[in-house]
Design a protein around this motif. Structure first.
Motif, PDB file in Angstrom:
ATOM      1  N   LYS A   1      51.761  70.698  55.573  1.00 61.58           N
ATOM      2  CA  LYS A   1      51.490  72.102  55.294  1.00 61.58           C
ATOM      3  C   LYS A   1      50.761  72.804  56.439  1.00 61.58           C
ATOM      4  CE  LYS A   1      51.278  71.446  50.271  1.00 61.58           C
ATOM      5  NZ  LYS A   1      50.453  71.640  49.038  1.00 61.58           N
ATOM      6  N   MET A   2      50.323  72.027  57.421  1.00 64.47           N
ATOM      7  CA  MET A   2      49.574  72.604  58.537  1.00 64.47           C
ATOM      8  C   MET A   2      50.452  72.725  59.768  1.00 64.47           C
ATOM      9  SD  MET A   2      45.924  70.584  58.100  1.00 64.47           S
ATOM     10  CE  MET A   2      45.127  71.479  59.452  1.00 64.47           C
ATOM     11  N   SER A   3      50.194  73.733  60.563  1.00 67.76           N
ATOM     12  CA  SER A   3      50.906  73.866  61.834  1.00 67.76           C
ATOM     13  C   SER A   3      50.385  72.827  62.823  1.00 67.76           C
ATOM     14  CB  SER A   3      50.721  75.266  62.413  1.00 67.76           C
ATOM     15  OG  SER A   3      49.382  75.436  62.865  1.00 67.76           O
ATOM     16  N   ILE A   4      51.174  72.592  63.862  1.00 69.35           N
ATOM     17  CA  ILE A   4      50.762  71.636  64.888  1.00 69.35           C
ATOM     18  C   ILE A   4      49.445  72.079  65.525  1.00 69.35           C
ATOM     19  CG2 ILE A   4      51.408  70.554  67.056  1.00 69.35           C
ATOM     20  CD1 ILE A   4      53.065  69.755  64.488  1.00 69.35           C
ATOM     21  N   GLY A   5      49.323  73.376  65.787  1.00 72.70           N
ATOM     22  CA  GLY A   5      48.094  73.885  66.381  1.00 72.70           C
ATOM     23  C   GLY A   5      46.888  73.651  65.493  1.00 72.70           C
ATOM     24  N   ASP A   6      47.064  73.842  64.186  1.00 83.99           N
ATOM     25  CA  ASP A   6      45.952  73.630  63.253  1.00 83.99           C
ATOM     26  C   ASP A   6      45.611  72.146  63.126  1.00 83.99           C
ATOM     27  OD1 ASP A   6      45.678  76.318  62.793  1.00 83.99           O
ATOM     28  OD2 ASP A   6      46.864  76.330  60.949  1.00 83.99           O
ATOM     29  N   LEU A   7      46.641  71.295  63.169  1.00 85.45           N
ATOM     30  CA  LEU A   7      46.393  69.856  63.059  1.00 85.45           C
ATOM     31  C   LEU A   7      45.543  69.356  64.218  1.00 85.45           C
ATOM     32  CD1 LEU A   7      49.934  68.690  61.917  1.00 85.45           C
ATOM     33  CD2 LEU A   7      47.814  68.270  60.661  1.00 85.45           C
ATOM     34  N   ILE A   8      45.882  69.802  65.421  1.00 86.61           N
ATOM     35  CA  ILE A   8      45.105  69.377  66.590  1.00 86.61           C
ATOM     36  C   ILE A   8      43.771  70.105  66.634  1.00 86.61           C
ATOM     37  CG2 ILE A   8      45.080  69.262  69.113  1.00 86.61           C
ATOM     38  CD1 ILE A   8      48.141  69.090  69.017  1.00 86.61           C
ATOM     39  N   GLY A   9      43.794  71.391  66.313  1.00 87.62           N
ATOM     40  CA  GLY A   9      42.560  72.176  66.330  1.00 87.62           C
ATOM     41  C   GLY A   9      41.530  71.698  65.336  1.00 87.62           C
ATOM     42  N   GLU A  10      41.993  71.037  64.262  1.00 91.69           N
ATOM     43  CA  GLU A  10      41.063  70.511  63.257  1.00 91.69           C
ATOM     44  C   GLU A  10      40.085  69.528  63.886  1.00 91.69           C
ATOM     45  OE1 GLU A  10      41.691  69.175  58.652  1.00 91.69           O
ATOM     46  OE2 GLU A  10      42.851  68.073  60.154  1.00 91.69           O
ATOM     47  N   ALA A  11      40.557  68.772  64.889  1.00 94.03           N
ATOM     48  CA  ALA A  11      39.678  67.811  65.566  1.00 94.03           C
ATOM     49  C   ALA A  11      38.547  68.530  66.284  1.00 94.03           C
ATOM     50  CB  ALA A  11      40.485  66.967  66.548  1.00 94.03           C
ATOM     51  N   TYR A  12      38.835  69.724  66.813  1.00 91.66           N
ATOM     52  CA  TYR A  12      37.789  70.486  67.492  1.00 91.66           C
ATOM     53  C   TYR A  12      36.772  71.048  66.498  1.00 91.66           C
ATOM     54  CZ  TYR A  12      40.866  70.178  71.537  1.00 91.66           C
ATOM     55  OH  TYR A  12      41.639  69.718  72.561  1.00 91.66           O
ATOM     56  N   GLU A  13      37.222  71.342  65.290  1.00 87.85           N
ATOM     57  CA  GLU A  13      36.288  71.805  64.265  1.00 87.85           C
ATOM     58  C   GLU A  13      35.284  70.714  63.916  1.00 87.85           C
ATOM     59  OE1 GLU A  13      38.299  73.285  60.850  1.00 87.85           O
ATOM     60  OE2 GLU A  13      39.670  74.568  61.990  1.00 87.85           O
ATOM     61  N   VAL A  14      35.763  69.469  63.951  1.00 93.76           N
ATOM     62  CA  VAL A  14      34.900  68.335  63.592  1.00 93.76           C
ATOM     63  C   VAL A  14      34.013  67.917  64.773  1.00 93.76           C
ATOM     64  CG1 VAL A  14      34.870  65.918  62.862  1.00 93.76           C
ATOM     65  CG2 VAL A  14      36.539  67.513  61.871  1.00 93.76           C
TER      66      VAL A  14
ATOM     67  N   ARG B   1      46.402  64.720  68.911  1.00 95.11           N
ATOM     68  CA  ARG B   1      45.288  64.904  67.976  1.00 95.11           C
ATOM     69  C   ARG B   1      44.213  63.842  68.194  1.00 95.11           C
ATOM     70  NH1 ARG B   1      46.142  64.611  61.509  1.00 95.11           N
ATOM     71  NH2 ARG B   1      46.779  62.508  62.121  1.00 95.11           N
ATOM     72  N   ALA B   2      44.647  62.592  68.441  1.00 92.42           N
ATOM     73  CA  ALA B   2      43.682  61.520  68.683  1.00 92.42           C
ATOM     74  C   ALA B   2      42.937  61.729  70.000  1.00 92.42           C
ATOM     75  CB  ALA B   2      44.393  60.167  68.685  1.00 92.42           C
ATOM     76  N   LEU B   3      43.580  62.385  70.963  1.00 87.83           N
ATOM     77  CA  LEU B   3      42.954  62.614  72.268  1.00 87.83           C
ATOM     78  C   LEU B   3      41.957  63.769  72.250  1.00 87.83           C
ATOM     79  CD1 LEU B   3      45.988  62.310  74.724  1.00 87.83           C
ATOM     80  CD2 LEU B   3      44.162  60.640  74.381  1.00 87.83           C
ATOM     81  N   ALA B   4      42.041  64.636  71.249  1.00 81.00           N
ATOM     82  CA  ALA B   4      41.230  65.854  71.233  1.00 81.00           C
ATOM     83  C   ALA B   4      39.733  65.600  71.412  1.00 81.00           C
ATOM     84  CB  ALA B   4      41.498  66.641  69.951  1.00 81.00           C
ATOM     85  N   PRO B   5      39.142  64.585  70.770  1.00 87.07           N
ATOM     86  CA  PRO B   5      37.689  64.365  70.945  1.00 87.07           C
ATOM     87  C   PRO B   5      37.317  63.656  72.251  1.00 87.07           C
ATOM     88  CG  PRO B   5      38.508  63.492  68.835  1.00 87.07           C
ATOM     89  CD  PRO B   5      39.680  63.721  69.704  1.00 87.07           C
ATOM     90  N   HIS B   6      38.316  63.412  73.145  1.00 88.01           N
ATOM     91  CA  HIS B   6      38.069  62.670  74.388  1.00 88.01           C
ATOM     92  C   HIS B   6      37.558  61.253  74.095  1.00 88.01           C
ATOM     93  CE1 HIS B   6      37.912  66.198  77.462  1.00 88.01           C
ATOM     94  NE2 HIS B   6      38.912  66.313  76.621  1.00 88.01           N
ATOM     95  N   PRO B   7      38.338  60.441  73.358  1.00 90.88           N
ATOM     96  CA  PRO B   7      37.872  59.096  73.018  1.00 90.88           C
ATOM     97  C   PRO B   7      37.887  58.159  74.212  1.00 90.88           C
ATOM     98  CG  PRO B   7      40.147  59.366  72.353  1.00 90.88           C
ATOM     99  CD  PRO B   7      39.696  60.709  72.867  1.00 90.88           C
TER     100      PRO B   7
END
Length: 329
Positions: A106-119, A166-172
């Motif tokens: 139900k989420m867009s690709i942008g929202d799925l990846i952006g969710e990681a930045y919210e966290v 999405r996994a890369l978003a937090p710079h793991p």
């Protein structure tokens, strides 16, 4: 290896079960230890049900270990509360097997990846989540315009690239890749492996790469740990494990890879025993062509028999290179 980035120390994960009045334990992971260096790839291999995915979920604390330690950056994640783990989760992320199941449809690709930045917060130097999402999509080989799409509009390979982004978003520092290519066809598998290798070269990420596909593992792994019934039964460099396997189980797994080479050892036969009721002694004994009476007396420990190469076997099948006899002088 330099100071390890991630260490598993005697990790155990048991699940209590009850069948009527009888109670028991499913020994999904039992006494697993390993180290992972920066920028290194450790592959965990074995048949389905050997404990690979349970171990993966334990490493990222989606499962609490029954005992043992999971140490990241010299901090035992297993000993922390959920609140204490939260700021450290960005250092270790997971890519799951099925990207369609792991992405909210139900989420867009942008929202799925952006969710990681919210966290976890935006990376330094990025002024907006939209710009950060676009950069990540480009890094994994996708058009930033796909940020407005939904998972159902993408192919399997594209969805897996989104999952990686999405996994890369937090710079793991560590990615746990749980069968990341098994749901993809062969040509797309090769593309995802090439992407992971490029990301590792560019970003210095370390991988725990979980797979039952040894042909894929050989393309990406620096070291290999072979699991059987929740335990590591052989570990070493990828070259040692593939070219000079010593545990009969490893040899049987390698024999299952299609090849034109004659004289390969017999393929693996029979079913793995239940982790609820493992056999006495060596767990592989009922399926082992080299089993002896001593194998039923106790469980072999993982022991080194060569530099950086260990096996849990009382009678390791060490093969010496064939040297042709000298001809007449």
């Amino acid at each position: 290896m330099a100071e390890p980035l991630l260490r598993a120390e005697n990790v155990v994960k048991h699940y209590p079960v009850r069948n009527g009045r009888e109670r028991g334990l499913v020994r999904a992971v039992h006494d697993v230890s390993f180290e992972l260096g920066r920028g290194e790839t450790l592959a965990l291999v074995g048949e389905s049900g050997c404990g690979k995915s349970t171990l993966a979920r334990t490493l990222v604390c989606l499962e609490q270990p029954t005992s043992g330690r999971v140490i990241l950056d010299d901090v035992d994640l297993a000993a922390l509360s959920e609140r204490g783990r939260r700021p450290r989760r960005k250092r270790i992320q997971m890519v799951f097997q099925d990207p369609f199941a792991s992405l909210n449809p139900k989420m867009s690709i942008g929202d799925l990846i952006g969710e990681a930045y919210e966290v976890h917060g935006l990376p330094e130097g990025v002024t907006s989540a939209r710009a950060a999402v676009g950069e990540l999509l480009e890094r994994v080989g996708l058009d930033p315009a796909m940020a407005g799409h939904h998972p159902r509009q993408l192919s399997g390979g594209q969805r897996q690239r989104v999952a990686i982004a999405r996994a890369l978003a937090p710079h793991p520092a560590v990615l746990i890749c749980d069968e990341p290519t098994s749901a993809l066809d062969v040509s797309v598998q090769a593309q995802i492996i090439a992407l992971l290798r490029q990301l590792q070269a560019d970003l210095g990420i370390a991988y725990v790469f979980i797979s039952h596909d040894l042909a894929v593992v050989r393309q990406i792994a620096d070291r290999v740990a072979v699991m059987y019934l929740g335990r590591i039964v052989e570990s070493g460099t990828a070259q040692d494990v593939f070219d000079s396997p010593v545990h009969p189980y490893t040899q049987a797994l390698l024999a299952s890879i299609p090849t034109l080479t004659p004289g390969r050892p017999p393929r693996l036969e029979g079913e793995a025993p239940s982790p609820l009721n493992p056999p006495a002694g060596c767990h592989f004994r009922p399926r082992c062509p080299h089993a002896r009476p001593e194998c039923g007396a106790s469980l072999p420990d993982l022991a080194a028999f060569a530099p950086n190469h260990s096996a849990a076997c009382f009678f390791p099948q060490i093969r010496r290179p064939h040297i042709p006899p000298e001809g007449p002088s």
